[in-house]
Design a protein around this motif. Structure first.
Motif, PDB file in Angstrom:
ATOM      1  N   PRO A 108       0.800  -1.233   0.000  1.00 62.01           N
ATOM      2  CA  PRO A 108       0.000   0.000   0.000  1.00 62.01           C
ATOM      3  C   PRO A 108       0.830   1.280   0.000  1.00 62.01           C
ATOM      4  O   PRO A 108       0.261   2.368  -0.036  1.00 62.01           O
ATOM      5  N   HIS A 109       2.157   1.139   0.055  1.00 56.61           N
ATOM      6  CA  HIS A 109       3.021   2.312   0.092  1.00 56.61           C
ATOM      7  C   HIS A 109       3.633   2.621  -1.271  1.00 56.61           C
ATOM      8  O   HIS A 109       4.387   3.583  -1.400  1.00 56.61           O
ATOM      9  N   VAL A 110       3.317   1.820  -2.289  1.00 56.93           N
ATOM     10  CA  VAL A 110       3.891   2.016  -3.619  1.00 56.93           C
ATOM     11  C   VAL A 110       2.909   2.818  -4.464  1.00 56.93           C
ATOM     12  O   VAL A 110       1.777   2.388  -4.705  1.00 56.93           O
ATOM     13  N   THR A 111       3.344   3.978  -4.928  1.00 56.31           N
ATOM     14  CA  THR A 111       2.434   4.916  -5.587  1.00 56.31           C
ATOM     15  C   THR A 111       2.001   4.454  -6.969  1.00 56.31           C
ATOM     16  O   THR A 111       0.824   4.575  -7.330  1.00 56.31           O
ATOM     17  N   LYS A 112       2.906   3.920  -7.769  1.00 52.61           N
ATOM     18  CA  LYS A 112       2.593   3.602  -9.168  1.00 52.61           C
ATOM     19  C   LYS A 112       1.408   2.652  -9.314  1.00 52.61           C
ATOM     20  O   LYS A 112       0.456   2.963 -10.049  1.00 52.61           O
ATOM     21  N   PRO A 113       1.391   1.495  -8.649  1.00 57.71           N
ATOM     22  CA  PRO A 113       0.233   0.604  -8.813  1.00 57.71           C
ATOM     23  C   PRO A 113      -1.062   1.195  -8.268  1.00 57.71           C
ATOM     24  O   PRO A 113      -2.141   0.868  -8.757  1.00 57.71           O
ATOM     25  N   ASN A 115      -1.938   4.374  -8.502  1.00 62.27           N
ATOM     26  CA  ASN A 115      -2.443   5.214  -9.588  1.00 62.27           C
ATOM     27  C   ASN A 115      -2.992   4.372 -10.734  1.00 62.27           C
ATOM     28  O   ASN A 115      -4.012   4.722 -11.346  1.00 62.27           O
ATOM     29  N   MET A 116      -2.323   3.270 -11.036  1.00 62.79           N
ATOM     30  CA  MET A 116      -2.802   2.387 -12.100  1.00 62.79           C
ATOM     31  C   MET A 116      -4.177   1.825 -11.761  1.00 62.79           C
ATOM     32  O   MET A 116      -5.072   1.775 -12.616  1.00 62.79           O
ATOM     33  N   LEU A 117      -4.356   1.419 -10.509  1.00 64.63           N
ATOM     34  CA  LEU A 117      -5.632   0.849 -10.097  1.00 64.63           C
ATOM     35  C   LEU A 117      -6.738   1.900 -10.104  1.00 64.63           C
ATOM     36  O   LEU A 117      -7.860   1.637 -10.555  1.00 64.63           O
ATOM     37  N   LEU A 118      -6.437   3.089  -9.626  1.00 66.73           N
ATOM     38  CA  LEU A 118      -7.432   4.158  -9.645  1.00 66.73           C
ATOM     39  C   LEU A 118      -7.839   4.498 -11.077  1.00 66.73           C
ATOM     40  O   LEU A 118      -9.028   4.711 -11.372  1.00 66.73           O
ATOM     41  N   ASP A 119      -6.864   4.542 -11.980  1.00 61.86           N
ATOM     42  CA  ASP A 119      -7.176   4.824 -13.385  1.00 61.86           C
ATOM     43  C   ASP A 119      -8.015   3.708 -14.000  1.00 61.86           C
ATOM     44  O   ASP A 119      -8.882   3.972 -14.847  1.00 61.86           O
ATOM     45  N   ALA A 120      -7.760   2.472 -13.587  1.00 57.25           N
ATOM     46  CA  ALA A 120      -8.564   1.354 -14.097  1.00 57.25           C
ATOM     47  C   ALA A 120     -10.013   1.496 -13.639  1.00 57.25           C
ATOM     48  O   ALA A 120     -10.949   1.284 -14.425  1.00 57.25           O
ATOM     49  N   TYR A 121     -10.213   1.855 -12.382  1.00 58.52           N
ATOM     50  CA  TYR A 121     -11.578   2.052 -11.882  1.00 58.52           C
ATOM     51  C   TYR A 121     -12.282   3.191 -12.628  1.00 58.52           C
ATOM     52  O   TYR A 121     -13.477   3.104 -12.937  1.00 58.52           O
ATOM     53  N   LEU A 122     -11.542   4.276 -12.907  1.00 61.68           N
ATOM     54  CA  LEU A 122     -12.132   5.379 -13.661  1.00 61.68           C
ATOM     55  C   LEU A 122     -12.531   4.927 -15.061  1.00 61.68           C
ATOM     56  O   LEU A 122     -13.599   5.296 -15.565  1.00 61.68           O
ATOM     57  N   TYR A 130     -13.463   2.985  -6.673  1.00 58.30           N
ATOM     58  CA  TYR A 130     -12.495   4.091  -6.645  1.00 58.30           C
ATOM     59  C   TYR A 130     -12.496   4.743  -5.258  1.00 58.30           C
ATOM     60  O   TYR A 130     -11.440   4.947  -4.646  1.00 58.30           O
ATOM     61  N   ALA A 131     -13.684   5.038  -4.757  1.00 60.81           N
ATOM     62  CA  ALA A 131     -13.801   5.683  -3.447  1.00 60.81           C
ATOM     63  C   ALA A 131     -13.391   4.737  -2.327  1.00 60.81           C
ATOM     64  O   ALA A 131     -12.742   5.145  -1.355  1.00 60.81           O
ATOM     65  N   GLU A 148      -0.674  16.164  -0.149  1.00 59.42           N
ATOM     66  CA  GLU A 148      -2.037  16.683  -0.090  1.00 59.42           C
ATOM     67  C   GLU A 148      -2.596  16.982  -1.474  1.00 59.42           C
ATOM     68  O   GLU A 148      -3.784  16.757  -1.738  1.00 59.42           O
ATOM     69  N   SER A 149      -1.750  17.483  -2.365  1.00 60.96           N
ATOM     70  CA  SER A 149      -2.223  17.814  -3.711  1.00 60.96           C
ATOM     71  C   SER A 149      -2.690  16.564  -4.451  1.00 60.96           C
ATOM     72  O   SER A 149      -3.654  16.612  -5.224  1.00 60.96           O
ATOM     73  N   TRP A 150      -2.012  15.427  -4.203  1.00 60.11           N
ATOM     74  CA  TRP A 150      -2.419  14.171  -4.843  1.00 60.11           C
ATOM     75  C   TRP A 150      -3.806  13.765  -4.360  1.00 60.11           C
ATOM     76  O   TRP A 150      -4.673  13.392  -5.152  1.00 60.11           O
ATOM     77  N   TRP A 151      -4.014  13.845  -3.052  1.00 61.64           N
ATOM     78  CA  TRP A 151      -5.313  13.476  -2.506  1.00 61.64           C
ATOM     79  C   TRP A 151      -6.417  14.379  -3.058  1.00 61.64           C
ATOM     80  O   TRP A 151      -7.491  13.909  -3.432  1.00 61.64           O
TER      81      TRP A 151
END
Length: 311
Positions: A108-113, A115-122, A130-131, A148-151
């Motif tokens: 859960p600390h790795v950013t790349k996957p 973002n990939m998962l969130l984009d897949a849900y979108l 997603y939520a 904070e900007s990412w969130w």
């Protein structure tokens, strides 16, 4: 949802174990002969990347020759990440999401996957998942080391697709971002009375609450709890003109039969201060056309469910 995620993880673990055991058997029983395995399982320099599934749906599994003395390979989670990347490249978002969710739960600390998962849900328009992912990341200690900007960007992206998503609205409050006001005339985003009242109870911003309630009234103009909540907010904020606009629609909704309710709300409004329309509303004779003319003079849009209502 949690039970389903556990089942998916267990199935993936079983699949990994079966594939690993089968490969070990092949290497042990055929150590003196060339072994042909999928390029996805054995990385090899100079070998073209293979696809778990071709765009047309047919499996593509070119063979790679491995000598009997080759070191035994183990299937790692990085192999699964590469597999998910290929799924995404060819639009297999559901398969990619299944693999990525398992990866993110373990890392859960790795950013790349993430973002990939969130984009897949979108891409799947699955805003609930997603939520759920964003909420779970926020609850895990040491997880999601994004700033904070990412969130704010991720929450705002989700709300742009589903403005009424309760989980995202709560997350928006947690990260301190201004909650975007919903557009009252958005035709493709229905706001039910239940959803509106739940949102208003979670967020105490008066402008946000009024916008939510007006949108719900446009969709369900005869739900009296919506008017009660809107009158409460406009009264507390001393917004006499908005209070009167709400009364006009309330009078249309209840008709001439709601005399007790109309009189009670009218008396409460008079406490806000003098206004020329208090007397007009007090003397209303039950003719809806009188109220419609009054609404038009105030540029107040009447919902379709009330525009032709009989008294």
């Amino acid at each position: 949802m949690l039970l389903l995620e556990i089942v998916v993880v267990l199935l993936l673990l079983v699949e990994v174990f079966i594939r690993l055991r089968a490969r070990r058997r092949r290497l042990q029983t055929k150590s003196s002969a060339p072994v042909f395995v999928s390029a996805r399982s054995v990385p090899a320099t100079g070998v073209p990347k293979t696809l778990p599934e071709a765009p047309g749906g047919d499996a593509v599994t070119p063979s790679v020759t491995v000598t009997g003395g080759a070191e035994q390979q183990s299937l790692s989670i990085d192999d699964l990440l590469n597999e998910a990347t290929i799924y995404l490249e060819y639009g297999h978002y559901a398969q990619a999401a299944t693999v990525l969710r398992w990866y993110v739960d373990i890392n859960p600390h790795v950013t790349k996957p993430i973002n990939m998962l969130l984009d897949a849900y979108l891409a799947m328009a699955d805003i609930d998942s997603y939520a759920d992912l964003l909420e779970s990341l926020g609850e895990k200690p040491g997880a999601a080391p994004m700033d904070e900007s990412w969130w704010q960007e991720r929450v705002n992206t989700g709300l742009s697709q589903d403005p009424g998503n309760l989980e995202l609205l709560v997350l928006a409050e947690k990260v301190g971002m201004p909650i975007p006001l919903p557009q009252v005339r958005t035709p493709d985003a229905v706001m039910t009375a239940e959803m509106a009242l739940a949102l208003v109870s979670r967020n105490h911003d008066s402008a946000y609450g009024m916008a939510i309630l007006w949108r719900a009234i446009a969709h369900e103009p005869r739900r009296l709890p919506l008017y009660a909540e809107l009158l409460r907010i406009t009264y507390q904020q001393r917004r006499i003109e908005d209070y009167i606009n709400t009364l006009i629609l309330l009078f249309l909704a209840v008709g001439s039969g709601g005399k007790t309710l109309r009189e009670r709300m009218l008396r409460a409004g008079e406490d806000l201060g003098p206004h020329s329309l208090w007397n007009t509303l007090a003397q209303w004779n039950g003719d809806p056309e009188v109220l419609r003319r009054l609404a038009r003079s105030r540029h107040l849009e009447i919902p379709a469910g009330l525009s032709g209502a009989a008294a």
